[in-house]
Design a protein around this motif. Sequence first.
Motif, PDB file in Angstrom:
ATOM      1  N   UNK A   1       0.824  -1.205   0.000  1.00  0.00           N
ATOM      2  CA  UNK A   1       0.000   0.000   0.000  1.00  0.00           C
ATOM      3  C   UNK A   1       0.863   1.263   0.000  1.00  0.00           C
ATOM      4  N   UNK A   2       2.035   1.193   0.610  1.00  0.00           N
ATOM      5  CA  UNK A   2       2.908   2.356   0.685  1.00  0.00           C
ATOM      6  C   UNK A   2       3.825   2.492  -0.530  1.00  0.00           C
ATOM      7  N   UNK A   3       4.342   1.373  -1.033  1.00  0.00           N
ATOM      8  CA  UNK A   3       5.410   1.433  -2.031  1.00  0.00           C
ATOM      9  C   UNK A   3       5.095   0.713  -3.334  1.00  0.00           C
ATOM     10  N   UNK A   4       3.887   0.208  -3.482  1.00  0.00           N
ATOM     11  CA  UNK A   4       3.577  -0.557  -4.676  1.00  0.00           C
ATOM     12  C   UNK A   4       4.127  -1.973  -4.570  1.00  0.00           C
ATOM     13  N   UNK A   5       4.380  -2.592  -5.709  1.00  0.00           N
ATOM     14  CA  UNK A   5       4.894  -3.958  -5.713  1.00  0.00           C
ATOM     15  C   UNK A   5       6.313  -3.983  -5.154  1.00  0.00           C
TER      16      UNK A   5
ATOM     17  N   UNK B   1      14.590   0.132  -3.127  1.00  0.00           N
ATOM     18  CA  UNK B   1      13.786   0.708  -4.203  1.00  0.00           C
ATOM     19  C   UNK B   1      14.649   1.334  -5.292  1.00  0.00           C
ATOM     20  N   UNK B   2      15.981   1.351  -5.092  1.00  0.00           N
ATOM     21  CA  UNK B   2      16.886   1.912  -6.102  1.00  0.00           C
ATOM     22  C   UNK B   2      17.466   0.809  -6.979  1.00  0.00           C
ATOM     23  N   UNK B   3      18.114  -0.165  -6.353  1.00  0.00           N
ATOM     24  CA  UNK B   3      18.774  -1.214  -7.148  1.00  0.00           C
ATOM     25  C   UNK B   3      17.952  -2.497  -7.233  1.00  0.00           C
ATOM     26  N   UNK B   4      16.901  -2.614  -6.417  1.00  0.00           N
ATOM     27  CA  UNK B   4      16.043  -3.808  -6.396  1.00  0.00           C
ATOM     28  C   UNK B   4      16.845  -5.084  -6.153  1.00  0.00           C
ATOM     29  N   UNK B   5      17.927  -4.961  -5.391  1.00  0.00           N
ATOM     30  CA  UNK B   5      18.732  -6.125  -5.040  1.00  0.00           C
ATOM     31  C   UNK B   5      19.795  -6.490  -6.048  1.00  0.00           C
TER      32      UNK B   5
ATOM     33  N   UNK C   1      18.719  -4.589   0.699  1.00  0.00           N
ATOM     34  CA  UNK C   1      17.570  -4.395   1.576  1.00  0.00           C
ATOM     35  C   UNK C   1      17.768  -3.133   2.412  1.00  0.00           C
ATOM     36  N   UNK C   2      16.643  -2.496   2.801  1.00  0.00           N
ATOM     37  CA  UNK C   2      16.671  -1.296   3.626  1.00  0.00           C
ATOM     38  C   UNK C   2      15.788  -1.533   4.845  1.00  0.00           C
ATOM     39  N   UNK C   3      16.332  -1.216   6.033  1.00  0.00           N
ATOM     40  CA  UNK C   3      15.575  -1.404   7.271  1.00  0.00           C
ATOM     41  C   UNK C   3      14.371  -0.456   7.308  1.00  0.00           C
ATOM     42  N   UNK C   4      13.202  -1.000   7.688  1.00  0.00           N
ATOM     43  CA  UNK C   4      11.969  -0.212   7.712  1.00  0.00           C
ATOM     44  C   UNK C   4      11.445  -0.008   9.132  1.00  0.00           C
ATOM     45  N   UNK C   5      11.416  -1.066   9.944  1.00  0.00           N
ATOM     46  CA  UNK C   5      10.884  -0.947  11.298  1.00  0.00           C
ATOM     47  C   UNK C   5      11.005  -2.256  12.055  1.00  0.00           C
ATOM     48  N   UNK C   6      10.426  -2.281  13.272  1.00  0.00           N
ATOM     49  CA  UNK C   6      10.477  -3.472  14.113  1.00  0.00           C
ATOM     50  C   UNK C   6       9.092  -4.072  14.293  1.00  0.00           C
TER      51      UNK C   6
ATOM     52  N   UNK D   1      10.634   9.120   3.275  1.00  0.00           N
ATOM     53  CA  UNK D   1      11.883   9.161   2.511  1.00  0.00           C
ATOM     54  C   UNK D   1      11.905   8.056   1.462  1.00  0.00           C
ATOM     55  N   UNK D   2      11.438   6.863   1.834  1.00  0.00           N
ATOM     56  CA  UNK D   2      11.413   5.756   0.886  1.00  0.00           C
ATOM     57  C   UNK D   2      10.444   6.040  -0.260  1.00  0.00           C
ATOM     58  N   UNK D   3       9.271   6.606   0.070  1.00  0.00           N
ATOM     59  CA  UNK D   3       8.241   6.842  -0.945  1.00  0.00           C
ATOM     60  C   UNK D   3       8.644   7.929  -1.933  1.00  0.00           C
TER      61      UNK D   3
END
Length: 369
Positions: A254-258, A282-286, A304-309, A342-344
């Motif tokens: 819902x926040x970032x799409x697929x 969201x930049x290199x997609x791994x 991967x990027x840390x999002x939360x706990x 920031x991610x969005x």
Amino acid sequence: MSGPNKTYDPVQVTPLNADEVEAMVAAAQAAFAEATSTADLKAARLAHAGDRSPIALANREIGALPPQARKDAGARIGRARGAINAALKAREAEVVAAELERTLREERVDVTLPVALGPVGAVHPITGLMHLVEDVFVAMGWEVAEGPELEAEWLNFDALNFVPDHPARTMQDTLFVGPEGTNRVLRTHTSPVQARTMLTREPPIYVVCPGKVYRADEYDATHTPVFHQIEGLVVDRGITLAHLRGTLDHFARSMFGETRTRMRPNYFPFTEPSAEVDLLCFVCHGDSVGNPDRPCKTCRSEGWIEWGGCGVVNPRVLAACGIDPEEYSGFAFGMGVERTLMFRNNAEDMRDMVEGDVRFSRSLVGTAR
């Protein structure tokens, strides 16, 4: 050498013929009458009253006449030119008046309407994003819960299984509010709202808790002492880690799409087991992982990027809030709103979000609902 022509017949000069001159006047008057705009009238004026018009060319022929014939021809051409100019002036007044009336009608302004004297603002991107998150969970049947920012130390720490000597209680992380001994703090997370919810209502509980939190952090590109969190809490019968994973996947899409998420084992006092939630970069997609030719500064080539706990609610927390851990279980999660923003939107500096420049808000206005 021959003398001047004293017997020249002006009738033989066709442009000076009375019938021809009258025809020029009639043609000019008809062209002016057909003109409906100043542009049309200008074209008609050039064609029938300009330097290359028939009447102007006829006027040049007068010089070729003998003296006794010039007077009649000149008077005839003068009357014709006067009639043409009079018709042009009259039609010009009509066309200008009609265009003015049409303009006033089409551009009419109701001067009785109120006028906005100040510049139009914009919903702050952080506020807009919190509204968006609330909408996502309300659509799933959850409720929005809120609580005070000045919180009791017991609700902020003890009820959430923070031991008395936990490092988070020190002045390094927590802002205590005097006088000393009142045991009041500026909440360091929105988890006290979860504790208040469990203390005041019976399960099942499905709530999302947005709000402002305070920590003694440095003020830099990725940290601010005042920031915002979105936390979620579910308490019900039969809740497992699988329910948590499915909820977070839906939240992330819902926040970032697929996108893809992963969970790494971690430790939090109020959940057991606990995990960190990571998003696929969201930049290199791994693609930067193990690829020195395509490094990624955003995820440091980790993919991967840390999002939360997140995690399953610790039974001690349920018991402290009056809920039987043998009958109920639950999960909880928490994400930083600024980091999500920031991610969005690929925002690079968190300080841009709090320095009050309205251009920043307007540039990210799409995040508001």
